[in-house]
Design a protein around this motif. Structure first.
Motif, short mmCIF file in Angstrom:
data_model
loop_
_atom_site.label_atom_id
_atom_site.label_comp_id
_atom_site.label_asym_id
_atom_site.label_seq_id
_atom_site.Cartn_x
_atom_site.Cartn_y
_atom_site.Cartn_z
N LEU A 44 42.40 44.46 24.31
CA LEU A 44 42.22 45.17 25.58
C LEU A 44 41.15 44.50 26.44
O LEU A 44 41.32 44.32 27.64
CB LEU A 44 41.87 46.63 25.31
CG LEU A 44 41.79 47.55 26.51
CD1 LEU A 44 43.13 47.61 27.24
CD2 LEU A 44 41.37 48.95 26.07
N ALA A 45 40.05 44.09 25.82
CA ALA A 45 38.99 43.39 26.55
C ALA A 45 39.51 42.08 27.12
O ALA A 45 39.21 41.72 28.27
CB ALA A 45 37.79 43.15 25.64
N TRP A 46 40.29 41.35 26.33
CA TRP A 46 40.87 40.10 26.81
C TRP A 46 41.78 40.34 28.01
O TRP A 46 41.75 39.60 28.98
CB TRP A 46 41.63 39.42 25.67
CG TRP A 46 42.39 38.21 26.12
CD1 TRP A 46 41.91 36.95 26.27
CD2 TRP A 46 43.77 38.16 26.50
NE1 TRP A 46 42.91 36.12 26.71
CE2 TRP A 46 44.06 36.83 26.86
CE3 TRP A 46 44.79 39.11 26.56
CZ2 TRP A 46 45.32 36.43 27.27
CZ3 TRP A 46 46.04 38.70 26.97
CH2 TRP A 46 46.30 37.38 27.31
N ALA A 47 42.60 41.39 27.94
CA ALA A 47 43.52 41.70 29.04
C ALA A 47 42.74 42.06 30.31
O ALA A 47 43.10 41.63 31.41
CB ALA A 47 44.46 42.85 28.65
N PHE A 48 41.68 42.86 30.17
CA PHE A 48 40.83 43.19 31.33
C PHE A 48 40.23 41.92 31.93
O PHE A 48 40.19 41.74 33.14
CB PHE A 48 39.70 44.14 30.95
CG PHE A 48 40.13 45.56 30.74
CD1 PHE A 48 41.32 46.06 31.24
CD2 PHE A 48 39.32 46.43 30.04
CE1 PHE A 48 41.70 47.37 31.04
CE2 PHE A 48 39.68 47.74 29.83
CZ PHE A 48 40.87 48.21 30.34
N TRP A 49 39.76 41.03 31.07
CA TRP A 49 39.14 39.80 31.53
C TRP A 49 40.15 38.91 32.26
O TRP A 49 39.87 38.37 33.33
CB TRP A 49 38.53 39.06 30.34
CG TRP A 49 38.04 37.70 30.65
CD1 TRP A 49 36.95 37.37 31.40
CD2 TRP A 49 38.62 36.47 30.24
NE1 TRP A 49 36.83 36.01 31.47
CE2 TRP A 49 37.84 35.43 30.76
CE3 TRP A 49 39.73 36.15 29.46
CZ2 TRP A 49 38.14 34.09 30.53
CZ3 TRP A 49 40.01 34.82 29.24
CH2 TRP A 49 39.23 33.82 29.77
N ALA A 51 42.90 39.79 33.75
CA ALA A 51 43.43 40.41 34.96
C ALA A 51 42.34 40.71 35.97
O ALA A 51 42.62 41.29 37.02
CB ALA A 51 44.15 41.71 34.59
N ASN A 52 41.10 40.34 35.67
CA ASN A 52 39.95 40.64 36.56
C ASN A 52 39.75 42.13 36.75
O ASN A 52 39.50 42.60 37.85
CB ASN A 52 40.11 39.93 37.91
CG ASN A 52 40.05 38.43 37.78
OD1 ASN A 52 39.26 37.91 37.00
ND2 ASN A 52 40.90 37.74 38.49
N GLY A 53 39.88 42.90 35.68
CA GLY A 53 39.62 44.33 35.72
C GLY A 53 40.88 45.15 35.59
O GLY A 53 42.00 44.64 35.59
N ILE A 54 40.68 46.47 35.52
CA ILE A 54 41.81 47.37 35.32
C ILE A 54 42.60 47.60 36.62
O ILE A 54 43.79 47.85 36.59
CB ILE A 54 41.36 48.70 34.70
CG1 ILE A 54 42.56 49.46 34.17
CG2 ILE A 54 40.58 49.54 35.69
CD1 ILE A 54 42.21 50.62 33.28
N MET A 57 45.46 45.26 37.05
CA MET A 57 46.48 45.54 36.03
C MET A 57 47.36 46.71 36.45
O MET A 57 48.57 46.68 36.28
CB MET A 57 45.81 45.87 34.69
CG MET A 57 45.17 44.70 34.02
SD MET A 57 44.24 45.15 32.55
CE MET A 57 45.54 45.63 31.45
#
Length: 87
Positions: A44-49, A51-54, A57
């Protein structure tokens, strides 16, 4: 490469379970839940990083929507994905 290393590590765990017997599965279960939670958090942290935040996304348009590169293919992708995760 790294794939063979992970395969070998997983294989060694399986051999260890077979060697020690069924009771060793309880030991593996004891550690699997915290590891799964940690890896899920890391993903989840990798996905936030990436995508430049939630916000980006959640505001991204669906590729399966009208005009998207995978228009009309949702069920073709969704059903096998659900089957793979449930079964």
């Amino acid at each position: 490469g790294p794939q063979f290393g992970f395969f070998l590590a997983f294989w060694l765990v399986q051999v260890g379970v077979l060697y020690k017997g069924i009771e060793s599965i309880r030991i593996v279960e004891k550690y699997s839940a915290p590891i799964l939670i940690g890896l899920s958090g890391a993903l989840l942290a990798w996905a936030f990083w990436r995508a430049n935040g939630i916000g980006p996304m959640l505001s991204a348009t669906s590729q399966f929507g009208p005009g998207g590169p995978k228009e009309g293919q949702f069920m073709k992708v969704f059903l096998p994905s659900v089957t793979a995760n449930v079964g």
